[in-house]
Design a protein around this motif. Sequence first.
Motif, PDB file in Angstrom:
ATOM      1  N   CYS A 196       0.654  -1.197  -0.055  1.00 58.38           N
ATOM      2  CA  CYS A 196       0.102   0.154   0.196  1.00 58.38           C
ATOM      3  C   CYS A 196       0.966   1.325  -0.030  1.00 58.38           C
ATOM      4  O   CYS A 196       0.375   2.280  -0.269  1.00 58.38           O
ATOM      5  CB  CYS A 196      -0.662  -0.038   1.097  1.00 58.38           C
ATOM      6  N   ASP A 197       2.167   1.228   0.621  1.00 60.38           N
ATOM      7  CA  ASP A 197       3.032   2.388   0.584  1.00 60.38           C
ATOM      8  C   ASP A 197       2.666   3.731   0.996  1.00 60.38           C
ATOM      9  O   ASP A 197       2.468   4.556   0.259  1.00 60.38           O
ATOM     10  CB  ASP A 197       3.518   2.431  -0.845  1.00 60.38           C
ATOM     11  N   PHE A 198       2.190   3.489   2.198  1.00 61.32           N
ATOM     12  CA  PHE A 198       1.588   4.517   2.720  1.00 61.32           C
ATOM     13  C   PHE A 198       2.958   5.929   3.124  1.00 61.32           C
ATOM     14  O   PHE A 198       2.524   7.001   3.086  1.00 61.32           O
ATOM     15  CB  PHE A 198       1.051   4.550   4.172  1.00 61.32           C
ATOM     16  N   ASN A 199       3.973   5.313   2.774  1.00 59.26           N
ATOM     17  CA  ASN A 199       5.316   6.349   2.759  1.00 59.26           C
ATOM     18  C   ASN A 199       4.988   7.385   1.506  1.00 59.26           C
ATOM     19  O   ASN A 199       5.605   8.404   1.487  1.00 59.26           O
ATOM     20  CB  ASN A 199       6.524   5.704   3.093  1.00 59.26           C
ATOM     21  N   LEU A 200       4.707   6.575   0.534  1.00 55.55           N
ATOM     22  CA  LEU A 200       4.513   7.211  -0.641  1.00 55.55           C
ATOM     23  C   LEU A 200       3.269   8.422  -0.592  1.00 55.55           C
ATOM     24  O   LEU A 200       3.678   9.355  -0.868  1.00 55.55           O
ATOM     25  CB  LEU A 200       4.174   6.519  -1.800  1.00 55.55           C
ATOM     26  N   LEU A 201       2.425   7.939   0.113  1.00 54.33           N
ATOM     27  CA  LEU A 201       1.346   9.122   0.521  1.00 54.33           C
ATOM     28  C   LEU A 201       1.709  10.158   1.201  1.00 54.33           C
ATOM     29  O   LEU A 201       1.616  11.413   0.566  1.00 54.33           O
ATOM     30  CB  LEU A 201       0.164   8.407   1.221  1.00 54.33           C
ATOM     31  N   ALA A 202       2.637  10.080   2.247  1.00 52.77           N
ATOM     32  CA  ALA A 202       3.402  10.944   2.937  1.00 52.77           C
ATOM     33  C   ALA A 202       4.161  12.189   1.970  1.00 52.77           C
ATOM     34  O   ALA A 202       4.384  13.078   2.143  1.00 52.77           O
ATOM     35  CB  ALA A 202       3.997  10.518   4.217  1.00 52.77           C
ATOM     36  N   SER A 203       4.980  11.181   1.264  1.00 52.20           N
ATOM     37  CA  SER A 203       6.028  12.021   0.653  1.00 52.20           C
ATOM     38  C   SER A 203       5.268  12.814  -0.604  1.00 52.20           C
ATOM     39  O   SER A 203       5.831  13.760  -1.228  1.00 52.20           O
ATOM     40  CB  SER A 203       6.872  11.011  -0.018  1.00 52.20           C
ATOM     41  N   LEU A 204       4.240  12.379  -1.038  1.00 53.71           N
ATOM     42  CA  LEU A 204       3.339  13.369  -2.017  1.00 53.71           C
ATOM     43  C   LEU A 204       2.846  14.379  -1.345  1.00 53.71           C
ATOM     44  O   LEU A 204       2.406  15.304  -1.744  1.00 53.71           O
ATOM     45  CB  LEU A 204       2.296  12.277  -2.886  1.00 53.71           C
ATOM     46  N   ALA A 205       2.044  13.995  -0.147  1.00 50.73           N
ATOM     47  CA  ALA A 205       1.357  15.070   0.632  1.00 50.73           C
ATOM     48  C   ALA A 205       2.380  16.357   1.283  1.00 50.73           C
ATOM     49  O   ALA A 205       1.832  17.293   1.435  1.00 50.73           O
ATOM     50  CB  ALA A 205       0.675  14.383   1.839  1.00 50.73           C
ATOM     51  N   PHE A 228      -3.535   5.569  -7.051  1.00 50.60           N
ATOM     52  CA  PHE A 228      -3.401   4.889  -8.235  1.00 50.60           C
ATOM     53  C   PHE A 228      -1.907   4.255  -8.379  1.00 50.60           C
ATOM     54  O   PHE A 228      -1.660   3.291  -8.853  1.00 50.60           O
ATOM     55  CB  PHE A 228      -3.673   5.887  -9.729  1.00 50.60           C
ATOM     56  N   GLU A 229      -1.016   5.065  -7.823  1.00 48.39           N
ATOM     57  CA  GLU A 229       0.420   4.387  -7.811  1.00 48.39           C
ATOM     58  C   GLU A 229       0.718   3.485  -6.718  1.00 48.39           C
ATOM     59  O   GLU A 229       1.485   2.601  -6.928  1.00 48.39           O
ATOM     60  CB  GLU A 229       1.342   5.646  -7.332  1.00 48.39           C
ATOM     61  N   SER A 230      -0.047   3.445  -5.754  1.00 46.86           N
ATOM     62  CA  SER A 230       0.142   2.458  -4.568  1.00 46.86           C
ATOM     63  C   SER A 230      -0.514   1.073  -5.025  1.00 46.86           C
ATOM     64  O   SER A 230      -1.502   1.046  -6.226  1.00 46.86           O
ATOM     65  CB  SER A 230      -0.318   2.749  -3.084  1.00 46.86           C
ATOM     66  N   GLU A 231      -0.495  -0.054  -4.297  1.00 46.32           N
ATOM     67  CA  GLU A 231      -1.518  -1.066  -4.741  1.00 46.32           C
ATOM     68  C   GLU A 231      -2.736  -1.368  -3.596  1.00 46.32           C
ATOM     69  O   GLU A 231      -3.287  -2.303  -3.753  1.00 46.32           O
ATOM     70  CB  GLU A 231      -0.544  -2.267  -4.699  1.00 46.32           C
ATOM     71  N   ARG A 232      -3.043  -0.238  -3.044  1.00 47.58           N
ATOM     72  CA  ARG A 232      -4.070  -0.098  -2.034  1.00 47.58           C
ATOM     73  C   ARG A 232      -5.468  -0.622  -2.588  1.00 47.58           C
ATOM     74  O   ARG A 232      -6.353  -1.241  -2.093  1.00 47.58           O
ATOM     75  CB  ARG A 232      -3.917   1.129  -1.259  1.00 47.58           C
ATOM     76  N   TYR A 233      -5.551   0.141  -3.538  1.00 50.58           N
ATOM     77  CA  TYR A 233      -7.004  -0.144  -4.449  1.00 50.58           C
ATOM     78  C   TYR A 233      -7.145  -0.654  -5.298  1.00 50.58           C
ATOM     79  O   TYR A 233      -8.213  -1.517  -5.978  1.00 50.58           O
ATOM     80  CB  TYR A 233      -7.901   1.314  -4.449  1.00 50.58           C
ATOM     81  N   PHE A 234      -6.311  -0.451  -6.506  1.00 52.30           N
ATOM     82  CA  PHE A 234      -6.056  -1.456  -7.762  1.00 52.30           C
ATOM     83  C   PHE A 234      -5.052  -2.311  -8.255  1.00 52.30           C
ATOM     84  O   PHE A 234      -4.884  -2.764  -9.318  1.00 52.30           O
ATOM     85  CB  PHE A 234      -6.078  -0.288  -8.780  1.00 52.30           C
ATOM     86  N   GLY A 235      -4.326  -2.621  -6.999  1.00 50.77           N
ATOM     87  CA  GLY A 235      -3.396  -3.694  -7.028  1.00 50.77           C
ATOM     88  C   GLY A 235      -2.247  -3.016  -8.171  1.00 50.77           C
ATOM     89  O   GLY A 235      -1.732  -1.959  -7.999  1.00 50.77           O
TER      90      GLY A 235
END
Length: 337
Positions: free
Chosen positions: A56-65, A311-318
């Motif tokens: 899910c890469d929640f670290n990516l979310l933080a780095s975008l936010a 879209f970039e993580s695999e959280r919702y769309f693999g």
Amino acid sequence: MGAPQLEVFSLPDTLCRWAWSRKLNPNYKKVKEESKAWLESFHAFPPKAQNAFNRCDFNLLASLAYPDASAEHLRTGCDLMNLFFVFDEYTDVCDAVEARKLADIVMDGLRNPDLPRPQNESIVGEITRQFWLLARKTSVKSAQEVFIETFDTYTTSVVEQAEDRVTHHIRDVESYLKVRRDTIGAKPSFALLHLGSDLPEGFLLNPLVECITTLTIDLLIIGNDICSYNVEQARGDDAHNMVTIVMNSMSLNLDEALLWISNLHDILVDWFVETYDTIRAELPMLKESDAAVAYINGLGNWVRANDCWSFESERYFGQKGAGIQSTRMVELLPRVC
């Protein structure tokens, strides 16, 4: 006979007119590894579940936010996103009583980070304690106060969500938004937009700032819910999702509900832009405070960040996220429960 064809639906392109473009913090890879190793040290999940969590890469979310945050502040952002979703995973399988216990543990860890956690307590308490012990070292007191206050509201709303889940209660749009504005965790996330700088006194309570903050949250809710709907409906956990709420309360099918939500999103975007322009032109505090300017722009960036991460993580769309982001076409997953 071939496999039956799955129903396909189209995701509205909600941010086609959004002014903020994708921006990634240059410290992403380094800080991601630090935060990932930190979280894995708690063994909060079995190996298979931890692997799914990592994708899910929640670290990516933080780095975008938080694209302009220092490495230290980005670490706080990454740790927070990981904490959010650990708490989310734990409370997703709880009734309201157990969710309240976890919420109390988390808040006690935030308020008393210098004290050791009790033995045999849920590991979420120690995760929270260590998160805040590190975060407060590089954050101003005003941001700390806002964070703790809003995180308390967030954990309480998650308990309310657990009660809805147990009772199979599906809200109408208005009551859903009222609780969802807190369960999404945006308000404590926004506190990280001013970790290192004090905002002008009264800034967050200014009616225009309160308005644009609520608009940002509503845009995040819609963006999150239309992306998460497919996986949530497949596992029978979609009652706390705007798509289901609209379908149920307005007797609409999926395509009709998505169109209604898309139209609402367009209205909110126009309202956001109008409020943003008014703030920039008329609010004296923006002319006196770089932190205030960064905060308002940070809200706009959060909307883009959440969309990109979806879209970039695999959280919702693999692994299909990039293709779906381009075509907007999604195969409706079969319901498994």
